[in-house]
Design a protein around this motif. Structure first.
Motif, short mmCIF file in Angstrom:
data_model
loop_
_atom_site.label_atom_id
_atom_site.label_comp_id
_atom_site.label_asym_id
_atom_site.label_seq_id
_atom_site.Cartn_x
_atom_site.Cartn_y
_atom_site.Cartn_z
N GLU A 1 3.57 -9.43 -7.22
CA GLU A 1 2.75 -8.60 -6.32
C GLU A 1 3.18 -7.13 -6.40
O GLU A 1 2.33 -6.23 -6.40
CB GLU A 1 2.84 -9.12 -4.89
CG GLU A 1 2.16 -10.47 -4.72
CD GLU A 1 2.45 -11.15 -3.41
OE1 GLU A 1 1.66 -12.04 -3.03
OE2 GLU A 1 3.47 -10.82 -2.75
N ILE A 2 4.47 -6.88 -6.45
CA ILE A 2 4.96 -5.51 -6.56
C ILE A 2 4.54 -4.92 -7.91
O ILE A 2 4.01 -3.81 -7.98
CB ILE A 2 6.49 -5.46 -6.37
CG1 ILE A 2 6.84 -5.85 -4.92
CG2 ILE A 2 7.05 -4.09 -6.73
CD1 ILE A 2 8.30 -6.18 -4.69
N HIS A 3 4.77 -5.68 -8.98
CA HIS A 3 4.37 -5.24 -10.32
C HIS A 3 2.88 -4.89 -10.35
O HIS A 3 2.48 -3.82 -10.81
CB HIS A 3 4.67 -6.34 -11.34
CG HIS A 3 4.12 -6.06 -12.70
ND1 HIS A 3 2.81 -6.32 -13.04
CD2 HIS A 3 4.70 -5.54 -13.80
CE1 HIS A 3 2.60 -5.97 -14.30
NE2 HIS A 3 3.74 -5.50 -14.79
N ALA B 1 -2.32 0.69 -8.93
CA ALA B 1 -2.29 2.11 -8.54
C ALA B 1 -2.29 3.02 -9.76
O ALA B 1 -3.04 4.01 -9.80
CB ALA B 1 -1.07 2.38 -7.66
N ALA B 2 -1.49 2.69 -10.76
CA ALA B 2 -1.44 3.52 -11.96
C ALA B 2 -2.78 3.48 -12.70
O ALA B 2 -3.29 4.52 -13.15
CB ALA B 2 -0.31 3.04 -12.88
N ALA B 3 -3.36 2.29 -12.81
CA ALA B 3 -4.65 2.17 -13.50
C ALA B 3 -5.72 2.96 -12.76
O ALA B 3 -6.55 3.63 -13.40
CB ALA B 3 -5.04 0.69 -13.61
N PHE B 4 -5.71 2.92 -11.44
CA PHE B 4 -6.74 3.64 -10.71
C PHE B 4 -6.53 5.14 -10.74
O PHE B 4 -7.51 5.89 -10.68
CB PHE B 4 -7.00 3.05 -9.32
CG PHE B 4 -8.00 1.96 -9.46
CD1 PHE B 4 -9.35 2.23 -9.38
CD2 PHE B 4 -7.60 0.69 -9.82
CE1 PHE B 4 -10.29 1.24 -9.62
CE2 PHE B 4 -8.52 -0.31 -10.07
CZ PHE B 4 -9.88 -0.03 -9.97
N LEU C 1 0.83 -1.21 0.00
CA LEU C 1 0.00 0.00 0.00
C LEU C 1 0.86 1.27 0.00
O LEU C 1 0.50 2.27 -0.62
CB LEU C 1 -0.96 -0.01 1.19
CG LEU C 1 -2.13 -0.98 1.04
CD1 LEU C 1 -2.79 -1.26 2.40
CD2 LEU C 1 -3.16 -0.44 0.05
N ARG C 2 2.00 1.20 0.64
CA ARG C 2 2.92 2.35 0.59
C ARG C 2 3.43 2.56 -0.84
O ARG C 2 3.57 3.70 -1.30
CB ARG C 2 4.08 2.15 1.57
CG ARG C 2 3.67 2.39 3.01
CD ARG C 2 4.87 2.46 3.93
NE ARG C 2 4.40 2.70 5.29
CZ ARG C 2 4.53 1.84 6.29
NH1 ARG C 2 5.15 0.69 6.12
NH2 ARG C 2 4.08 2.15 7.49
N ILE C 3 3.72 1.47 -1.54
CA ILE C 3 4.12 1.58 -2.94
C ILE C 3 2.97 2.20 -3.74
O ILE C 3 3.20 3.12 -4.54
CB ILE C 3 4.52 0.20 -3.51
CG1 ILE C 3 5.87 -0.24 -2.92
CG2 ILE C 3 4.60 0.25 -5.04
CD1 ILE C 3 6.27 -1.66 -3.26
N ALA C 4 1.76 1.72 -3.52
CA ALA C 4 0.60 2.27 -4.23
C ALA C 4 0.44 3.76 -3.95
O ALA C 4 0.16 4.54 -4.87
CB ALA C 4 -0.67 1.51 -3.84
N GLY C 5 0.65 4.16 -2.71
CA GLY C 5 0.56 5.58 -2.36
C GLY C 5 1.62 6.41 -3.05
O GLY C 5 1.36 7.55 -3.46
N SER D 1 11.57 -3.02 1.02
CA SER D 1 10.71 -3.21 2.19
C SER D 1 9.61 -4.23 1.87
O SER D 1 9.33 -5.13 2.68
CB SER D 1 10.10 -1.88 2.61
OG SER D 1 9.20 -2.07 3.67
N ALA D 2 9.00 -4.11 0.71
CA ALA D 2 7.95 -5.06 0.32
C ALA D 2 8.53 -6.47 0.18
O ALA D 2 7.93 -7.44 0.65
CB ALA D 2 7.29 -4.62 -0.98
N ARG D 3 9.69 -6.57 -0.43
CA ARG D 3 10.33 -7.89 -0.58
C ARG D 3 10.68 -8.48 0.78
O ARG D 3 10.49 -9.68 1.01
CB ARG D 3 11.58 -7.77 -1.43
CG ARG D 3 11.31 -7.68 -2.90
CD ARG D 3 12.60 -7.80 -3.70
NE ARG D 3 12.33 -7.75 -5.11
CZ ARG D 3 12.94 -6.94 -5.97
NH1 ARG D 3 13.89 -6.13 -5.56
NH2 ARG D 3 12.62 -6.96 -7.24
#
Length: 180
Positions: free
Chosen positions: A134-136, A142-145, A104-108, A124-126
């Protein structure tokens, strides 16, 4: 009222549904993308992926998408809307796994600009167990939204205020998906 005449009753086809009826040839690939990202086979649950969509939509202040995907996530998460609300209110304190919090931090970061995603975010996610898929897919959701949110808000479509409208949509999406 939408900025353009979508040729539909906006109370019957609010948010993204009006523009998708207006241009079905563009709706098809957008819905196919949502279906793959949010409902296809994945190591993240559909509820977790919908939560990512809801989180980004909330950051983008897109009422229709935030409310829709919050309802879709809540309907597919054991903790329901309480968890969705906690994540959206305070990610650091929300009772989610460390892996989901890192995603979620990546998405943000993506919501601000893709360049805000750092090697530290990814590491951090890894470290918390996230896979490259999952990261991809978090980045792509996030980009699509960001795109979907701007599509909805850029046309000034109607966002219903009744939570039951979103709950009804959640039941339909869970049963039939985005492409039916």
């Amino acid at each position: 009222m939408a900025h353009i005449d979508l040729g539909v009753d906006e109370t019957q086809f609010p948010g993204i549904t009006g523009p998708m009826r207006f241009r079905p040839e563009t709706a098809r690939p957008l819905n196919e993308l949502a279906e793959v990202l949010l409902r296809g086979p994945h190591s993240l649950t559909a509820g977790e992926r919908e939560l990512i969509a809801a989180y980004v939509s909330g950051l983008n202040e897109c009422d229709f998408c935030r409310n829709s995907h919050s309802a879709f996530a809540a309907a597919q998460l054991d903790e329901g809307m309480a968890l969705v609300d906690q994540v959206r209110a305070n990610l650091d304190e929300a009772p989610v796994s460390a892996k989901l919090r890192a995603l979620l931090r990546i998405a943000g970061a993506v919501q601000e600009t893709g360049r805000k995603v750092t090697a530290d975010h990814v590491e951090s996610a890894r470290t918390e167990g996230a896979t490259d898929i999952e990261i991809h897919d978090t980045v792509l959701i996030a980009a699509a939204f960001c795109m979907y949110n701007r599509y909805v808000d850029g046309l000034a479509t109607l966002a219903p205020t009744d939570p039951e409208r979103y709950a009804q949509s959640a039941r339909r999406i869970i049963e039939h998906g985005y492409t039916n």
